[in-house]
Write a protein that holds these residues in place. Structure first.
Motif, mmCIF file in Angstrom:
data_model
loop_
_atom_site.group_PDB
_atom_site.id
_atom_site.type_symbol
_atom_site.label_atom_id
_atom_site.label_comp_id
_atom_site.label_asym_id
_atom_site.label_seq_id
_atom_site.Cartn_x
_atom_site.Cartn_y
_atom_site.Cartn_z
ATOM 1 N N LEU A 1 0.965 -1.168 -0.084
ATOM 2 C CA LEU A 1 -0.117 -0.071 0.091
ATOM 3 C C LEU A 1 0.910 1.139 -0.157
ATOM 4 C CD1 LEU A 1 -2.764 -0.853 2.564
ATOM 5 C CD2 LEU A 1 -3.133 -0.170 0.440
ATOM 6 N N PRO A 2 0.800 2.058 -1.035
ATOM 7 C CA PRO A 2 1.440 3.329 -0.888
ATOM 8 C C PRO A 2 0.894 4.472 -0.071
ATOM 9 C CG PRO A 2 0.009 3.120 -2.996
ATOM 10 C CD PRO A 2 -0.079 1.866 -2.291
ATOM 11 N N GLY A 3 1.977 4.982 0.634
ATOM 12 C CA GLY A 3 1.494 6.427 1.594
ATOM 13 C C GLY A 3 0.306 5.994 2.295
ATOM 14 N N GLN A 4 -0.594 6.856 2.447
ATOM 15 C CA GLN A 4 -1.554 6.552 3.394
ATOM 16 C C GLN A 4 -2.798 5.829 2.866
ATOM 17 O OE1 GLN A 4 -1.390 7.705 6.538
ATOM 18 N NE2 GLN A 4 0.612 8.077 5.937
ATOM 19 N N HIS A 5 -2.893 4.908 1.611
ATOM 20 C CA HIS A 5 -3.853 4.497 1.008
ATOM 21 C C HIS A 5 -4.252 3.312 2.049
ATOM 22 C CE1 HIS A 5 -4.117 6.056 -2.852
ATOM 23 N NE2 HIS A 5 -2.930 6.467 -2.765
ATOM 24 N N HIS A 6 -5.663 3.294 2.192
ATOM 25 C CA HIS A 6 -6.003 2.194 2.907
ATOM 26 C C HIS A 6 -7.555 1.738 2.435
ATOM 27 C CE1 HIS A 6 -7.092 5.460 5.124
ATOM 28 N NE2 HIS A 6 -8.267 4.661 5.839
#
Length: 162
Positions: free
Chosen positions: A31-36
């Motif tokens: 998962l990149p960065g703050q992605h969820h």
């Protein structure tokens, strides 16, 4: 017999493909960065695979969170499997794309809601159904995920961060 373009099912197929593409990238790269993701799915779908205690606890819909802790994400043509942690109990799940009700990534205010609406005589076999996709306003999807009007609850996996 008249032939028409079934835009509802075409959109359904395209948006399920979008989810498959996103999950394939996450499986390969994380998962990149703050992605969820908040993924709500129909636990009664015949191809869903989950532990009996989870299907007993969520007898209609269940929302899972893919954020800090997930394992064994495998993305297939018809669905994906992932192991999630439920109170120190890692559980494998298989979720077909057709079972997904909502797919939300609140980090970028993106969300999809899939709705089933009945129509008379849509299918020659007597199955009167049509799938439609509604790209709902993000505020509405986030409100539903934070205040679900069903027995299922959002399970936060923050306490299982590695």
């Amino acid at each position: 017999m008249s032939r028409t373009i079934d835009y509802g099912n075409l959109m359904h197929t395209a948006m399920r493909g979008l989810i498959r593409t996103v999950l394939s990238d996450v499986a390969a790269n994380g998962l990149p960065g703050q992605h969820h993701f908040f993924i709500t799915f129909d636990t009664l779908h015949p191809d869903v695979e989950l532990a009996d205690w989870l299907s007993d606890r969520y007898p209609g819909e269940m929302t899972v969170v893919m954020q800090h802790w997930y394992d064994n994400l495998e993305v297939g043509e018809d669905g994906f499997s992932v192991t999630l942690n439920f109170g120190d109990h890692p559980e494998p799940l298989y979720i077909p794309y057709d079972a997904i009700v909502t797919f939300v990534d609140p980090s970028v205010e993106f969300g999809l809601r899939f709705e089933t609406q009945s129509h008379e005589g849509d299918d020659e076999d007597g199955e009167a159904f049509a799938e439609e996709l509604d790209e709902a306003p993000m505020s509405e999807l986030l409100e539903e995920e934070s205040n679900p009007q069903r027995d299922a609850e959002v399970v936060s996996l923050d306490s299982f961060r590695k």
